[in-house]
Design a protein around this motif. Structure first.
Motif, PDB file in Angstrom:
ATOM      1  N   ASN A  64       0.833  -1.201  -0.173  1.00 21.80           N
ATOM      2  CA  ASN A  64      -0.058  -0.049  -0.094  1.00 21.80           C
ATOM      3  C   ASN A  64       0.902   1.306   0.000  1.00 21.80           C
ATOM      4  O   ASN A  64       2.022   1.167   0.176  1.00 21.80           O
ATOM      5  CB  ASN A  64      -0.973  -0.058   1.310  1.00 21.80           C
ATOM      6  N   ASP A  65       0.172   2.570  -0.067  1.00 23.47           N
ATOM      7  CA  ASP A  65       0.924   3.736  -0.021  1.00 23.47           C
ATOM      8  C   ASP A  65       1.889   3.979   1.165  1.00 23.47           C
ATOM      9  O   ASP A  65       2.872   4.473   1.261  1.00 23.47           O
ATOM     10  CB  ASP A  65       0.087   4.748  -0.278  1.00 23.47           C
ATOM     11  N   GLY A  66       1.135   3.178   2.320  1.00 26.74           N
ATOM     12  CA  GLY A  66       1.622   3.614   3.546  1.00 26.74           C
ATOM     13  C   GLY A  66       3.168   2.722   3.525  1.00 26.74           C
ATOM     14  O   GLY A  66       4.094   3.302   4.401  1.00 26.74           O
ATOM     15  N   PHE A  67       3.374   1.943   2.767  1.00 25.31           N
ATOM     16  CA  PHE A  67       4.768   1.127   2.782  1.00 25.31           C
ATOM     17  C   PHE A  67       5.878   2.201   2.430  1.00 25.31           C
ATOM     18  O   PHE A  67       6.914   2.508   2.940  1.00 25.31           O
ATOM     19  CB  PHE A  67       4.637   0.191   1.857  1.00 25.31           C
ATOM     20  N   LYS A  68       5.384   2.938   1.381  1.00 29.01           N
ATOM     21  CA  LYS A  68       6.503   4.022   0.757  1.00 29.01           C
ATOM     22  C   LYS A  68       6.629   5.089   1.964  1.00 29.01           C
ATOM     23  O   LYS A  68       7.773   5.585   2.293  1.00 29.01           O
ATOM     24  CB  LYS A  68       6.101   4.674  -0.251  1.00 29.01           C
ATOM     25  N   GLU A  69       5.297   5.426   2.437  1.00 30.53           N
ATOM     26  CA  GLU A  69       5.849   6.462   3.571  1.00 30.53           C
ATOM     27  C   GLU A  69       6.424   5.821   4.862  1.00 30.53           C
ATOM     28  O   GLU A  69       7.203   6.627   5.405  1.00 30.53           O
ATOM     29  CB  GLU A  69       4.208   6.951   4.269  1.00 30.53           C
ATOM     30  N   MET A  70       6.468   4.700   5.004  1.00 34.07           N
ATOM     31  CA  MET A  70       7.179   3.984   6.436  1.00 34.07           C
ATOM     32  C   MET A  70       8.439   3.764   6.020  1.00 34.07           C
ATOM     33  O   MET A  70       9.587   3.878   6.873  1.00 34.07           O
ATOM     34  CB  MET A  70       6.403   2.956   6.770  1.00 34.07           C
ATOM     35  N   THR A  71       8.723   3.062   4.812  1.00 34.02           N
ATOM     36  CA  THR A  71      10.033   2.732   4.422  1.00 34.02           C
ATOM     37  C   THR A  71      10.973   3.819   3.282  1.00 34.02           C
ATOM     38  O   THR A  71      12.155   3.450   3.308  1.00 34.02           O
ATOM     39  CB  THR A  71      10.124   1.402   3.584  1.00 34.02           C
ATOM     40  N   GLY A  72      10.301   4.538   2.656  1.00 34.16           N
ATOM     41  CA  GLY A  72      11.002   5.416   1.758  1.00 34.16           C
ATOM     42  C   GLY A  72      11.000   4.802   0.387  1.00 34.16           C
ATOM     43  O   GLY A  72      11.354   5.293  -0.544  1.00 34.16           O
ATOM     44  N   PHE A  73      10.734   3.618   0.399  1.00 36.05           N
ATOM     45  CA  PHE A  73      10.786   2.632  -0.851  1.00 36.05           C
ATOM     46  C   PHE A  73       9.525   2.822  -1.812  1.00 36.05           C
ATOM     47  O   PHE A  73       8.646   2.648  -1.251  1.00 36.05           O
ATOM     48  CB  PHE A  73      11.268   1.273  -0.800  1.00 36.05           C
ATOM     49  N   HIS A  74       9.649   3.158  -3.116  1.00 34.19           N
ATOM     50  CA  HIS A  74       8.698   3.163  -3.939  1.00 34.19           C
ATOM     51  C   HIS A  74       7.796   1.855  -3.845  1.00 34.19           C
ATOM     52  O   HIS A  74       8.565   0.942  -4.092  1.00 34.19           O
ATOM     53  CB  HIS A  74       8.889   3.738  -5.382  1.00 34.19           C
ATOM     54  N   LYS A  75       6.641   1.872  -4.368  1.00 37.11           N
ATOM     55  CA  LYS A  75       5.937   0.694  -4.402  1.00 37.11           C
ATOM     56  C   LYS A  75       6.327  -0.285  -5.409  1.00 37.11           C
ATOM     57  O   LYS A  75       6.696  -1.257  -5.487  1.00 37.11           O
ATOM     58  CB  LYS A  75       4.448   0.964  -4.824  1.00 37.11           C
TER      59      LYS A  75
END
Length: 187
Positions: free
Chosen positions: A104-115
């Motif tokens: 999800n988009d939260g993954f990028k927000e949490m890790t900095g890695f693009h989906k």
């Protein structure tokens, strides 16, 4: 004066919650001199409300997306039970080989890695020097047993900074386990 200010704050909250059509219907009742005389006092309240509303909408969209995968792969789990009362920032969906098929988009927000960067990688790409080997082994063993896992692991963001990540992993199956879902949040 105090009542008038309170009334303006309530009016401000009311007006900020209106869509454009409703606002245009009542705007002639609000005079410019009142708006200029009393500053906006409720912006923080509205910003908090808006932030909560957006968080809830993003969560709902994430759940809907996971349910589309469930339909596609005929999973037998009640996903509402999995998501009920769970607080998460990121969702990581992997196949049986533990390759990421969706985040999800939260993954990028949490890790900095693009989906797109995460797709087809294993979640272990987030681990590093300070990641506890015992925790990695527990995750691996629990997944092999097709059981849910809950624990905290040290992961690394794109900028190489470590963070503690609470992970809850659930096997997803039709007749056999086909996928895994991980609900994650930085703690």
């Amino acid at each position: 004066m105090k009542n008038k200010l309170s009334n303006m704050m309530c009016l401000d909250l009311f007006l900020s919650s209106q869509n454009e059509e409703h606002y245009k219907a009542i705007e002639h009742h609000v005079t410019a001199s009142e708006a200029i005389t009393y500053p906006l006092k409720s912006f923080c309240l509205y910003a908090d409300y808006f932030s909560t509303k957006m968080h809830n909408l993003n969560r709902l969209n994430d759940i809907i997306t996971v349910k589309k995968f469930a339909s596609k792969f005929n999973w037998n789990q009640n996903l509402d039970t999995i998501f009920k009362n769970e607080d998460f920032e990121a969702i990581v969906l992997t196949n049986k080989k533990q390759e990421i098929i969706w985040v999800n988009d939260g993954f990028k927000e949490m890790t900095g890695f693009h989906k797109k960067f995460a797709l087809n990688k294993r979640p272990s790409f987030l681990q590093g020097e300070k990641t506890c080997k015992k925790t990695r082994d527990r995750i691996k063993k629990t997944i092999q047993l097709n059981e849910p896992f809950t624990g905290t692991v040290i992961n690394y963001r794109k900028d190489k900074t470590p963070y503690k990540c609470e992970i809850k992993i659930f096997p997803l199956f039709s007749e056999n386990t086909t996928h895994y879902i991980a609900l994650e949040k930085a703690v």
